[in-house]
Motif scaffolding. Structure first.
Motif, mmCIF file in Angstrom:
data_model
loop_
_atom_site.group_PDB
_atom_site.id
_atom_site.type_symbol
_atom_site.label_atom_id
_atom_site.label_comp_id
_atom_site.label_asym_id
_atom_site.label_seq_id
_atom_site.Cartn_x
_atom_site.Cartn_y
_atom_site.Cartn_z
ATOM 1 N N GLU A 1 -4.430 58.433 75.250
ATOM 2 C CA GLU A 1 -3.390 58.490 74.226
ATOM 3 C C GLU A 1 -3.120 59.972 73.927
ATOM 4 O O GLU A 1 -3.940 60.631 73.281
ATOM 5 C CB GLU A 1 -3.840 57.752 72.973
ATOM 6 C CG GLU A 1 -2.928 57.889 71.756
ATOM 7 C CD GLU A 1 -1.444 57.782 72.099
ATOM 8 O OE1 GLU A 1 -0.738 58.792 71.968
ATOM 9 O OE2 GLU A 1 -1.006 56.688 72.526
ATOM 10 N N ASP B 1 -10.666 51.953 66.009
ATOM 11 C CA ASP B 1 -9.578 50.984 65.877
ATOM 12 C C ASP B 1 -10.050 49.630 65.381
ATOM 13 O O ASP B 1 -9.218 48.756 65.124
ATOM 14 C CB ASP B 1 -8.826 50.825 67.207
ATOM 15 C CG ASP B 1 -9.715 50.346 68.340
ATOM 16 O OD1 ASP B 1 -10.910 50.695 68.369
ATOM 17 O OD2 ASP B 1 -9.213 49.622 69.222
ATOM 18 N N THR C 1 -4.713 54.419 75.153
ATOM 19 C CA THR C 1 -3.692 53.461 74.731
ATOM 20 C C THR C 1 -4.367 52.157 74.319
ATOM 21 O O THR C 1 -5.547 51.926 74.628
ATOM 22 C CB THR C 1 -2.703 53.240 75.893
ATOM 23 O OG1 THR C 1 -3.445 52.980 77.103
ATOM 24 C CG2 THR C 1 -1.827 54.456 76.102
ATOM 25 N N PRO C 2 -3.676 51.263 73.610
ATOM 26 C CA PRO C 2 -4.325 50.076 73.045
ATOM 27 C C PRO C 2 -4.974 49.171 74.093
ATOM 28 O O PRO C 2 -4.404 48.899 75.151
ATOM 29 C CB PRO C 2 -3.174 49.357 72.329
ATOM 30 C CG PRO C 2 -2.218 50.450 71.972
ATOM 31 C CD PRO C 2 -2.279 51.411 73.116
ATOM 32 N N GLY D 1 -8.843 52.383 72.746
ATOM 33 C CA GLY D 1 -7.951 52.062 71.635
ATOM 34 C C GLY D 1 -7.740 53.185 70.655
ATOM 35 O O GLY D 1 -6.909 53.066 69.755
ATOM 36 N N THR E 1 -4.686 52.209 63.911
ATOM 37 C CA THR E 1 -4.064 50.927 64.252
ATOM 38 C C THR E 1 -3.185 51.123 65.484
ATOM 39 O O THR E 1 -3.686 51.270 66.585
ATOM 40 C CB THR E 1 -3.277 50.374 63.058
ATOM 41 O OG1 THR E 1 -2.341 51.373 62.610
ATOM 42 C CG2 THR E 1 -4.210 50.015 61.911
ATOM 43 N N THR E 2 -1.902 51.104 65.324
ATOM 44 C CA THR E 2 -1.001 51.279 66.469
ATOM 45 C C THR E 2 -0.087 52.473 66.275
ATOM 46 O O THR E 2 0.985 52.536 66.875
ATOM 47 C CB THR E 2 -0.156 50.005 66.673
ATOM 48 O OG1 THR E 2 0.567 49.726 65.467
ATOM 49 C CG2 THR E 2 -1.021 48.812 67.025
ATOM 50 N N ASP E 3 -0.517 53.411 65.445
ATOM 51 C CA ASP E 3 0.342 54.545 65.106
ATOM 52 C C ASP E 3 -0.372 55.853 65.427
ATOM 53 O O ASP E 3 -0.936 56.504 64.547
ATOM 54 C CB ASP E 3 0.707 54.490 63.625
ATOM 55 C CG ASP E 3 1.564 55.665 63.177
ATOM 56 O OD1 ASP E 3 2.155 56.339 64.054
ATOM 57 O OD2 ASP E 3 1.625 55.927 61.962
#
Length: 209
Positions: free
Chosen positions: A90, A170, A17-18, A13, A189-191
């Motif tokens: 990522e 995360d 990737t998440p 995460g 977070t997701t950024d």
């Protein structure tokens, strides 16, 4: 000049990737109901217990495969590999870590372990020996985040103090124990673009030593 000399990064995460996207893809690939996999890991008492035991080396990955496979009523064979099949590095965070290391910042991987055998996700995704100055995995340490002990072991492995380091995770509940040791924390977070920019801003002013 930045005062930071170390960067500690979570794996799933953050460097990848998440986890939620990976899990949702796994559910679809197995024909599971949406949320079934996450329920098995995070809400089913037996699933929660086996994951906790795996993370601290008290259960094997094969144990986890068998238990989670049983809860989901699916084939347990090499299940961790299949469950993480959609996880990818990522690229923005990986690149930020590489820039930091090239600038003389010591880097560490700090992860609650997924197990290493028969499937080693760290090695499979190319983030293992040679990528970091230190690798701290909960199954080797016998303790997992958010215990303060594992953060201290990451600091010891880098040979640095808390105020010299930045930690990215995360999960927000993993941050306060690091902060208590003086570590600067970033809640990813997701950024990934934003997190990478924060890391560059905080770390890249420091001259290479």
């Amino acid at each position: 000049m930045s005062s930071y000399r170390g960067l500690i990064l979570d794996f799933g995460g953050v460097l990848t990737t998440p986890m939620r996207l990976n899990g949702a893809a796994f559910e679809r690939s197995m024909g599971l109901e949406p949320g079934a996999y996450f329920h098995a890991l995070n809400e089913n008492p037996t699933g929660v217990a086996i994951y906790a035991a795996l993370e601290v080396g008290e259960a094997t990955q094969d144990d986890w495969n068998r238990v989670i496979g049983g809860i989901l009523n699916i084939d347990p064979t090499d299940l961790m590999r299949r469950a993480l099949a959609n996880l990818r590095p990522e690229p923005r965070i990986v690149a930020a870590a590489q820039r930091a290391r090239a600038a003389g910042i010591k880097t560490a991987l700090l992860s609650n372990s997924f197990g290493l055998h028969p499937y080693n996700p760290y090695e499979d995704l190319g983030m293992y020996e040679g990528f970091f100055d230190a690798i701290v995995l909960s199954e080797r340490e016998g303790v997992r985040k958010p215990s303060s002990l594992i953060y201290q072991r990451a600091l010891d492995a880098l040979g640095l103090t808390g105020p010299e380091c930045v930690f990215v995770d995360d999960h927000e509940h993993n941050l306060p124990p690091a902060e208590a040791l003086g570590i600067r924390t970033i809640h990813h977070t997701t950024d990934p673009i934003g997190t990478a920019a924060q890391l560059d801003s905080m770390l890249l002013e420091r001259a290479t030593v």
